[in-house]
Design an enzyme around this catalytic site. Sequence first.
Site, PDB file in Angstrom:
ATOM      1  N   HIS A 176      17.966  40.996   3.907  1.00  0.00           N
ATOM      2  CA  HIS A 176      17.940  42.409   4.277  1.00  0.00           C
ATOM      3  C   HIS A 176      16.871  42.709   5.348  1.00  0.00           C
ATOM      4  CE1 HIS A 176      14.733  42.762   1.083  1.00  0.00           C
ATOM      5  NE2 HIS A 176      14.221  43.602   1.983  1.00  0.00           N
ATOM      6  N   ASP A 206      20.137  37.292  -1.445  1.00  0.00           N
ATOM      7  CA  ASP A 206      19.428  38.045  -0.406  1.00  0.00           C
ATOM      8  C   ASP A 206      18.477  37.141   0.387  1.00  0.00           C
ATOM      9  OD1 ASP A 206      18.662  40.214   1.140  1.00  0.00           O
ATOM     10  OD2 ASP A 206      17.089  40.849  -0.262  1.00  0.00           O
ATOM     11  N   SER A 285       8.769  41.869   1.609  1.00  0.00           N
ATOM     12  CA  SER A 285      10.055  41.205   1.431  1.00  0.00           C
ATOM     13  C   SER A 285      10.127  39.914   2.243  1.00  0.00           C
ATOM     14  CB  SER A 285      11.197  42.143   1.853  1.00  0.00           C
ATOM     15  OG  SER A 285      11.269  43.265   1.000  1.00  0.00           O
TER      16      SER A 285
END
Length: 333
Positions: A176, A206, A285
């Site tokens: 993402h 992801d 992230s």
Amino acid sequence: MRRPGLYSRSPRTPSQPAAGSAPENTEADAGATAAANAGTGAPGGAKSAGTGSGRKSFAVLLALCVAMAAGGGYYWPHQGNRALTQKDIDAAVLRSLQTAVLPSPAARAADIIRPSVVRVVSYGPEKKTPEATTEKRGRNMAKGKAPEADAEGDNERGVGTGVVIVDKGVILTNLHVVAGATRIKVTFFDGLESIATVTGVQPENDLAVLQAQKIPDDLAAATMRSTADLQPGDQVAAVGFPFGIGPSVSAGVVSGLKRSFRSPEGKQELGNLIQFDAAANPGNSGGPLINMQGEVLGIVTAILNPTQARTFIGIAFAIPIENAAAAAGMPPF
């Protein structure tokens, strides 16, 4: 003309002292002399006995001195350099801990992993989701101004983190972070910037694999560690660029294992996650979750917040490194 004095050749006795000489001392002296002569068995035996006795005394004295010196040489170093005991070692360690300021376990772990952590920036069309708006606002506050377009005129789409898993410039990050980007730029620990391309993806976890076009000469790959023996309560640290600031370090513990998480949009559900309480925010992230030996246990991928604030409230998740390495098509160990 004077004549020489007459003298007798017969042996003198104690009762007949020689003319002009001192009289004999006593019968005791005569007896001592006779005993000495008898001991030697020859005239002049008294003198020989005295010499032998002196030599013996000197030899005894010399032997005694040697023995004393040897004894002193044996005991002196042993008194000053006795063997160390475990009690001595424990006391020395305790004194060191009380007087020396040592880095924390998290500081040592972060120092080990830092050369393998990269900042990932994606460029392209701006995201329009509420989460993206919150993340952009946070980046603007961190920088003190709105993000500017890069040299190519692309807008900064998002900021995340990556970790080098192969020293040829292979990087793991979250999908993402780079999804929908027209360009991706990574910045290494020494400040070197490079364009990167996506070489593999694993949407169900992801994850994305990047390849940097330029790398530092001394680039170091992170060490990965199996999560098979990981337990709740184990100490961990998250290293990354929350809201673009960093590299930053936060520490905590593993809160749980095999957790599930559904993205705020409800489009994807992730499973088999590591739950941890080290602070993580947008920008973390794709960064590594590490143990206190600086080994990568997982890739930070999500935070739980029941609102759209997209800020940390104490629950974050990471993809286990076994899954992450599989995304790169390589065995992790």
